[in-house]
Design an enzyme around this catalytic site. Structure first.
Site, PDB file in Angstrom:
ATOM      1  N   SER A 130       0.507  -1.339   0.323  1.00 34.53           N
ATOM      2  CA  SER A 130       0.024  -0.169   0.145  1.00 34.53           C
ATOM      3  C   SER A 130       0.925   1.013   0.288  1.00 34.53           C
ATOM      4  CB  SER A 130      -1.074   0.103   1.794  1.00 34.53           C
ATOM      5  OG  SER A 130      -1.547   1.155   1.611  1.00 34.53           O
ATOM      6  N   TYR A 155      -1.988  -0.547   9.927  1.00 36.48           N
ATOM      7  CA  TYR A 155      -1.835  -0.433   8.459  1.00 36.48           C
ATOM      8  C   TYR A 155      -0.252  -0.982   7.935  1.00 36.48           C
ATOM      9  CZ  TYR A 155      -3.563  -0.988   4.123  1.00 36.48           C
ATOM     10  OH  TYR A 155      -3.899  -1.280   2.433  1.00 36.48           O
TER      11      TYR A 155
END
Ligand SMILES: NC(=O)c1ccc[n+]([C@@H]2O[C@H](COP(=O)([O-])OP(=O)(O)OC[C@H]3O[C@@H](n4cnc5c(N)ncnc54)[C@H](O)[C@@H]3O)[C@@H](O)[C@H]2O)c1
Length: 319
Positions: A130, A155
């Site tokens: 990501s 995350y």
């Protein structure tokens, strides 16, 4: 010819990828592993699956990627040639308060996938990382070589860990792995917690839109169809270990996004400001020169076109 195993295939991006692969005559079988995680309504994931299940080439396993034994049985039975690993806990903000859950799915689960891909001599793995790995310190546009020590949320940290583990599997076992740093994916079947979805839902329902801060944060929104094309190219490319940005390379402010939504829906938004989340970055902006060089890929879908496709889908499926 080839069997492609997709983890997270019942989700937003994964379901588009499964659909694409099912249309490819060279792909013999598409195997999907997904635990139908309830972070957003499971009925949406079941709707995604209902588009895939009619195909005889498609096989679905409702399993958790942390369940090594279950995964092992699937790898043994299905003998995948390729693996695309998308399954993850994906919510940046909730990861701040649910770090352990994000760690176990995104790191232990990812480790299981790499390890089994190695054991079963998979030809290539595409791992979904990501843009969150860049945090707020990278200089725009963000390059794959930028330093990554300061992600803002667990995350992003789990995605860095995944990329680093991937390298060790390439280094020690020669397992080819392409890590995609995805920038703000959007399109039909978008996760309902994401800004484009929430704003289109509010504007269509005549409700007030909540704008984080003053709307000056910028996001590099990337159309899901362009992401699927990048995966297709990565599966075919002759590569060892690569980290590749997959983004639109054309960031817009949230205010600009709202203007596009207003134009496409022909509705005026009612807006109220809310405090920004600390874990939310100021900017995402992909340098995609490596994607062009390594995969011959570049983004094709303009924001206006992508938003218009999304709004049409929303009207048909969510109103
Ligand atoms: N959407 C974006 O903007 C974006 C941006 C960067 C990276 N990514 C990455 O792309 C991938 C797909 O994201 P998405 O937006 O389609 O999200 P999504 O939540 O729609 O899809 C993820 C899927 O993984 C499944 N899953 C979660 N935990 C699991 C577990 N323990 N075992 C098996 N399956 C599990 C979920 O049920 C879901 O269907 C993720 O790895 C995400 O981190 C997405």
């Amino acid at each position: 010819m080839k069997t492609v195993l997709i983890t997270g295939g019942a989700g937003f991006i994964g379901s588009h990828l499964c659909e694409h692969l099912l249309r490819d005559p060279k792909v013999k079988r598409v195997v999907c592993i997904d635990n139908l995680d309830p972070t957003y309504p499971v009925k949406y994931k079941k709707e995604n699956l209902s588009l895939l299940l009619p195909s005889k080439k498609f096989k679905f396993y409702k399993k958790d990627i942390r369940d090594r034994k279950a995964l092992e049985a699937i790898f043994k039975k299905e003998k995948p040639d390729y693996v695309v690993h998308l399954a993850a806990k994906t919510d940046t903000r909730s990861s701040v308060h649910e770090a352990a859950e994000h760690e176990s799915v995104n790191i232990l689960g990812t480790l299981n996938i790499f390890d089994l891909a190695k054991d079963h001599k998979v030809k290539k793995v595409v791992f979904f990382s990501s843009s969150s790995v860049y945090g707020n310190t990278a200089k725009p546009p963000f390059k794959e070589t930028d330093m990554l020590n300061f992600p803002l949320a667990p995350y992003g940290a789990t995605k860095i860990a995944g990329e680093v583990l991937a390298y060790t599997y390439f280094f020690n076992f020669g397992l080819p792995i392409v890590c995609f740093r995805i920038f703000n994916a959007y399109g039909p079947r978008l996760r309902p917690s994401l800004v484009l979805y929430k704003w289109v839902e509010s504007i269509m329902g005549g409700k007030v839109i909540e704008m984080s801060g003053t709307g000056t944060r910028k996001r590099d929104f990337t159309y899901v169809g362009d992401i699927v094309e990048a995966v297709d190219r990565a599966l075919k490319a002759d590569v060892g270990y690569e980290i590749v940005n997959v983004g639109n390379s054309s960031p817009i402010t949230l205010k600009e996004l709202l203007r596009i939504i207003e134009k496409v829906t022909r509705k005026k938004a009612l807006v109220k400001s809310r405090p920004s989340s600390k874990a939310s970055v100021e900017l995402t902006y992909a340098d995609v020169s490596k994607a062009k060089k390594v995969l011959g890929w570049k983004p094709k879908t303009s924001m206006e076109k992508g938003v218009s496709i999304f709004v049409d889908w929303f009207k048909e499926n969510r109103l």
